[in-house]
Scaffold this motif. Sequence first.
Motif, PDB file in Angstrom:
ATOM      1  N   THR A  35      38.670  25.932  42.217  1.00  0.00           N
ATOM      2  CA  THR A  35      39.040  27.201  41.592  1.00  0.00           C
ATOM      3  C   THR A  35      38.277  27.362  40.282  1.00  0.00           C
ATOM      4  O   THR A  35      37.610  26.433  39.827  1.00  0.00           O
ATOM      5  N   ASP A  36      38.360  28.551  39.698  1.00  0.00           N
ATOM      6  CA  ASP A  36      37.727  28.759  38.393  1.00  0.00           C
ATOM      7  C   ASP A  36      38.538  28.059  37.314  1.00  0.00           C
ATOM      8  O   ASP A  36      39.705  27.724  37.513  1.00  0.00           O
ATOM      9  N   GLY A  37      37.921  27.837  36.152  1.00  0.00           N
ATOM     10  CA  GLY A  37      38.548  27.068  35.089  1.00  0.00           C
ATOM     11  C   GLY A  37      39.781  27.723  34.487  1.00  0.00           C
ATOM     12  O   GLY A  37      40.662  27.035  33.962  1.00  0.00           O
ATOM     13  N   PHE A  38      39.874  29.031  34.580  1.00  0.00           N
ATOM     14  CA  PHE A  38      41.046  29.724  34.041  1.00  0.00           C
ATOM     15  C   PHE A  38      42.262  29.439  34.925  1.00  0.00           C
ATOM     16  O   PHE A  38      43.284  28.930  34.477  1.00  0.00           O
ATOM     17  N   THR A  39      42.108  29.736  36.214  1.00  0.00           N
ATOM     18  CA  THR A  39      43.210  29.549  37.159  1.00  0.00           C
ATOM     19  C   THR A  39      43.584  28.071  37.280  1.00  0.00           C
ATOM     20  O   THR A  39      44.766  27.724  37.323  1.00  0.00           O
ATOM     21  N   GLY A  40      42.578  27.194  37.341  1.00  0.00           N
ATOM     22  CA  GLY A  40      42.835  25.761  37.491  1.00  0.00           C
ATOM     23  C   GLY A  40      43.605  25.191  36.316  1.00  0.00           C
ATOM     24  O   GLY A  40      44.535  24.392  36.486  1.00  0.00           O
ATOM     25  N   ASN A  41      43.243  25.622  35.125  1.00  0.00           N
ATOM     26  CA  ASN A  41      43.933  25.157  33.924  1.00  0.00           C
ATOM     27  C   ASN A  41      45.392  25.605  33.944  1.00  0.00           C
ATOM     28  O   ASN A  41      46.311  24.811  33.689  1.00  0.00           O
ATOM     29  N   LYS A  73      48.693  23.031  34.381  1.00  0.00           N
ATOM     30  CA  LYS A  73      49.716  22.993  33.325  1.00  0.00           C
ATOM     31  C   LYS A  73      51.052  23.529  33.825  1.00  0.00           C
ATOM     32  O   LYS A  73      52.110  23.080  33.381  1.00  0.00           O
ATOM     33  N   THR A  74      51.019  24.496  34.749  1.00  0.00           N
ATOM     34  CA  THR A  74      52.265  25.006  35.321  1.00  0.00           C
ATOM     35  C   THR A  74      52.951  23.900  36.132  1.00  0.00           C
ATOM     36  O   THR A  74      54.176  23.723  36.047  1.00  0.00           O
ATOM     37  N   ALA A  75      52.166  23.155  36.900  1.00  0.00           N
ATOM     38  CA  ALA A  75      52.735  22.061  37.693  1.00  0.00           C
ATOM     39  C   ALA A  75      53.340  21.004  36.768  1.00  0.00           C
ATOM     40  O   ALA A  75      54.457  20.530  36.999  1.00  0.00           O
ATOM     41  N   GLU A  76      52.613  20.638  35.709  1.00  0.00           N
ATOM     42  CA  GLU A  76      53.132  19.639  34.760  1.00  0.00           C
ATOM     43  C   GLU A  76      54.427  20.131  34.118  1.00  0.00           C
ATOM     44  O   GLU A  76      55.395  19.387  33.994  1.00  0.00           O
ATOM     45  N   GLY A  77      54.431  21.404  33.727  1.00  0.00           N
ATOM     46  CA  GLY A  77      55.609  21.964  33.076  1.00  0.00           C
ATOM     47  C   GLY A  77      56.799  22.048  34.022  1.00  0.00           C
ATOM     48  O   GLY A  77      57.943  21.813  33.613  1.00  0.00           O
ATOM     49  N   LEU A  99      54.496  38.798  35.243  1.00  0.00           N
ATOM     50  CA  LEU A  99      53.733  39.789  36.004  1.00  0.00           C
ATOM     51  C   LEU A  99      52.275  39.739  35.577  1.00  0.00           C
ATOM     52  O   LEU A  99      52.007  39.271  34.484  1.00  0.00           O
ATOM     53  N   ASP A 100      51.338  40.087  36.389  1.00  0.00           N
ATOM     54  CA  ASP A 100      51.396  40.545  37.756  1.00  0.00           C
ATOM     55  C   ASP A 100      51.359  39.339  38.687  1.00  0.00           C
ATOM     56  O   ASP A 100      50.702  38.343  38.391  1.00  0.00           O
ATOM     57  N   LEU A 101      52.022  39.444  39.830  1.00  0.00           N
ATOM     58  CA  LEU A 101      52.093  38.308  40.748  1.00  0.00           C
ATOM     59  C   LEU A 101      51.230  38.495  41.988  1.00  0.00           C
ATOM     60  O   LEU A 101      51.393  37.767  42.955  1.00  0.00           O
ATOM     61  N   GLY A 102      50.322  39.461  41.950  1.00  0.00           N
ATOM     62  CA  GLY A 102      49.413  39.575  43.080  1.00  0.00           C
ATOM     63  C   GLY A 102      49.058  40.996  43.492  1.00  0.00           C
ATOM     64  O   GLY A 102      48.271  41.191  44.401  1.00  0.00           O
ATOM     65  N   THR A 122      49.967  38.222  32.914  1.00  0.00           N
ATOM     66  CA  THR A 122      48.702  37.681  33.413  1.00  0.00           C
ATOM     67  C   THR A 122      48.169  38.572  34.531  1.00  0.00           C
ATOM     68  O   THR A 122      48.859  39.493  34.981  1.00  0.00           O
ATOM     69  N   ASP A 123      46.947  38.298  34.960  1.00  0.00           N
ATOM     70  CA  ASP A 123      46.386  39.050  36.081  1.00  0.00           C
ATOM     71  C   ASP A 123      47.043  38.587  37.378  1.00  0.00           C
ATOM     72  O   ASP A 123      47.622  37.502  37.447  1.00  0.00           O
ATOM     73  N   GLY A 124      46.902  39.386  38.441  1.00  0.00           N
ATOM     74  CA  GLY A 124      47.583  39.095  39.697  1.00  0.00           C
ATOM     75  C   GLY A 124      47.086  37.847  40.398  1.00  0.00           C
ATOM     76  O   GLY A 124      47.828  37.223  41.166  1.00  0.00           O
ATOM     77  N   PHE A 125      45.867  37.450  40.154  1.00  0.00           N
ATOM     78  CA  PHE A 125      45.337  36.244  40.780  1.00  0.00           C
ATOM     79  C   PHE A 125      45.995  35.011  40.162  1.00  0.00           C
ATOM     80  O   PHE A 125      46.614  34.201  40.856  1.00  0.00           O
ATOM     81  N   THR A 126      45.919  34.918  38.843  1.00  0.00           N
ATOM     82  CA  THR A 126      46.477  33.764  38.142  1.00  0.00           C
ATOM     83  C   THR A 126      47.995  33.714  38.293  1.00  0.00           C
ATOM     84  O   THR A 126      48.568  32.640  38.506  1.00  0.00           O
ATOM     85  N   GLY A 127      48.651  34.867  38.195  1.00  0.00           N
ATOM     86  CA  GLY A 127      50.105  34.909  38.288  1.00  0.00           C
ATOM     87  C   GLY A 127      50.599  34.448  39.655  1.00  0.00           C
ATOM     88  O   GLY A 127      51.582  33.710  39.762  1.00  0.00           O
ATOM     89  N   ASN A 128      49.899  34.883  40.699  1.00  0.00           N
ATOM     90  CA  ASN A 128      50.270  34.488  42.057  1.00  0.00           C
ATOM     91  C   ASN A 128      50.127  32.976  42.227  1.00  0.00           C
ATOM     92  O   ASN A 128      51.019  32.302  42.746  1.00  0.00           O
ATOM     93  N   VAL A 129      49.009  32.434  41.746  1.00  0.00           N
ATOM     94  CA  VAL A 129      48.778  30.991  41.858  1.00  0.00           C
ATOM     95  C   VAL A 129      49.820  30.221  41.028  1.00  0.00           C
ATOM     96  O   VAL A 129      50.394  29.234  41.499  1.00  0.00           O
ATOM     97  N   ALA A 130      50.094  30.690  39.817  1.00  0.00           N
ATOM     98  CA  ALA A 130      51.041  29.973  38.938  1.00  0.00           C
ATOM     99  C   ALA A 130      52.434  29.947  39.564  1.00  0.00           C
ATOM    100  O   ALA A 130      53.089  28.902  39.613  1.00  0.00           O
ATOM    101  N   LEU A 131      52.903  31.094  40.070  1.00  0.00           N
ATOM    102  CA  LEU A 131      54.244  31.154  40.658  1.00  0.00           C
ATOM    103  C   LEU A 131      54.347  30.236  41.872  1.00  0.00           C
ATOM    104  O   LEU A 131      55.302  29.468  42.014  1.00  0.00           O
ATOM    105  N   LYS A 132      53.346  30.293  42.748  1.00  0.00           N
ATOM    106  CA  LYS A 132      53.397  29.474  43.956  1.00  0.00           C
ATOM    107  C   LYS A 132      53.223  27.992  43.627  1.00  0.00           C
ATOM    108  O   LYS A 132      53.790  27.136  44.312  1.00  0.00           O
TER     109      LYS A 132
END
Lengths: 349, 349
Positions: free
Chosen positions: A230-236, A240-244, B144-147, B230-240
């Motif tokens: 993934t890109d460095g923004f999403t991966g970071n 950190k979300t998983a750790e948290g 938000l946004d989640l996708g 956050t943007d929908g890409f990052t938010g979707n990944v973070a939530l999941k």
Amino acid sequence: MAAPVTIALDAMGGDRAPDVVVRGAELARERRPGLKILLFGDRARIEPLLARARRLQDCAEIRHTEIAVAADDKPGQALRKGRESSMGLAIEAVASGEAAGVVSAGNTGALMALSKFVLRPLSGIDRPALAALFPTMRGESVMLDLGANVQCDANNLVQFALMGAAFARTVMGLPRPTVGLLNVGEEELKGNDAVKAAAQILRGSSLSFEFQGFVEGNDIPRGATDVIVTDGFTGNVALKTAEGTAKLYTEFLKQALRSSWRARVGYLLARSAIESMRDRVDPRYYNGGVFLGLNGVSVKSHGGTDATGFATAIDIAVDMAAGSLADRIVEDLKLSGGQVEPPQERAAS
Amino acid sequence: MAAPVTIALDAMGGDRAPDVVVRGAELARERRPGLKILLFGDRARIEPLLARARRLQDCAEIRHTEIAVAADDKPGQALRKGRESSMGLAIEAVASGEAAGVVSAGNTGALMALSKFVLRPLSGIDRPALAALFPTMRGESVMLDLGANVQCDANNLVQFALMGAAFARTVMGLPRPTVGLLNVGEEELKGNDAVKAAAQILRGSSLSFEFQGFVEGNDIPRGATDVIVTDGFTGNVALKTAEGTAKLYTEFLKQALRSSWRARVGYLLARSAIESMRDRVDPRYYNGGVFLGLNGVSVKSHGGTDATGFATAIDIAVDMAAGSLADRIVEDLKLSGGQVEPPQERAAS
């Protein structure tokens, strides 16, 4: 097993340096009889610690410098003043061939900037990336990029896939690792332009790994693939979300197990089982962000880790060096056609 | 409390529809004596369920249609055939004013496309977003946004902040919520162009919430702010990723508590405490992705949820409708200057 490998350590980096660094080196040496250690930093502070580390007596050497990169130095400052620092000199030892790899628990941005500047990216790699192992339902996986490149195009993502797979073969010992591209859905039409184009390139390339298409956030802890790209923004954010979330869960469990006398007694009985579960996700055993795509091995340890965690980071550096990770990446680049996208697209981007 | 509110339900959406929908409506009605329900879908299948749902007898009405959006319909297909479907007609009931909100456990992409097409975005909002509540160390937050929007510019992020804050005031009852912008570090210089520009705009605007700058992935489960943007890409990944990590942890705990007889006995004693912990993160109590920024309330329930989860989604729809969420968003847009970025930038973007 006992092949002699020399690792350069930034003895002054991290919250509890140089103490944790010296004790971490001692633990790593216990497991690797052939290990040699170069300790870069303030001799006056390192020498008394080394005197107490019996296992390091005959295999560690201090290289004195009074300069250290500060935790809040900007990457630019590190580049200017940092080459004479404990971090910079440790990296130089890799560039000169004296050491096979460097480990630092210091400032991440500085380590990344200095490593890139001194070791240089591998030929054919546009952007080195930060990768790390993490625990999953199936064992462990590696994810990249974790923050070195916050904006990535398709070509960067394809190179991350090649580098991550080479890491999985070398350090994780997987002959043909599986690779997934992180996205918001598994369908081909989903996602942003970069992931869609990267998937298309990967589907059409000769690869030394199994490209399994798109994976989603929940596939990361599930261990759906050995490598997550993934890109460095999403991966970071994902890491950190998983750790948290793991911390949140641990805290909720702790509160629950204190909530009644029955729960307290239950906890006393189940304690060692619960602790063994915590070991499975113990960040100290997953310590070590590695920079992939450089002419040389550079590993970042968590700044707040202890000796056990620092020793894990040294282990990873030794495995990367022993497995000739850089050579594998260069081979894979050639296999995929020497370049990872058609020349005309490359010229346009 | 007992003010009459009518909610339109897509009775045919979700893995166990219409059963879960009817039983979810009954649970929601138990808590909200003023609730009226419109059930859109196949009368032959709904009628026998309704006959058994005593609490719904005098307050629910079936609107027959044989058409249903399939789980694998593309948003485009849904737009073409979907307006006569149970989902489409339920949304139309909101547009016509007959219902105050719609809830569906059906196809997310279809619900998003149809809601946007039928209800239209609020004046001044470029991109409606998908938001949801999740459990944190401090209670709950909304992200938000989640996708809905996988590629976002600064202006989109600023509008998400306004919409998320309006949701926090209305549904979470927070007079002046805190808002954080998700990034890879807290320093002003970090991040991609969109988040840096969005932060600058938010720092310079009149706001009805507390903008707290950048937050990181680990701040999401920590509950660092009431709203995470956050943007929908990052938010979707973070939530999941968070959901997947919680599952991983639950699985590891389960394995640990079965690993020895001491652990098994301990579990029996601590069982109710451990189960109460699981309730704190039970996804059924956080069920309901809400579309913010539309002229009307549209809530997405998880497709696989049960009656308890579906009732939660209805609760959220009722709270959004009762709190006049759309009006609040429009007010906040005006407060921030009627537009969220200077006119010259807007023209250029």
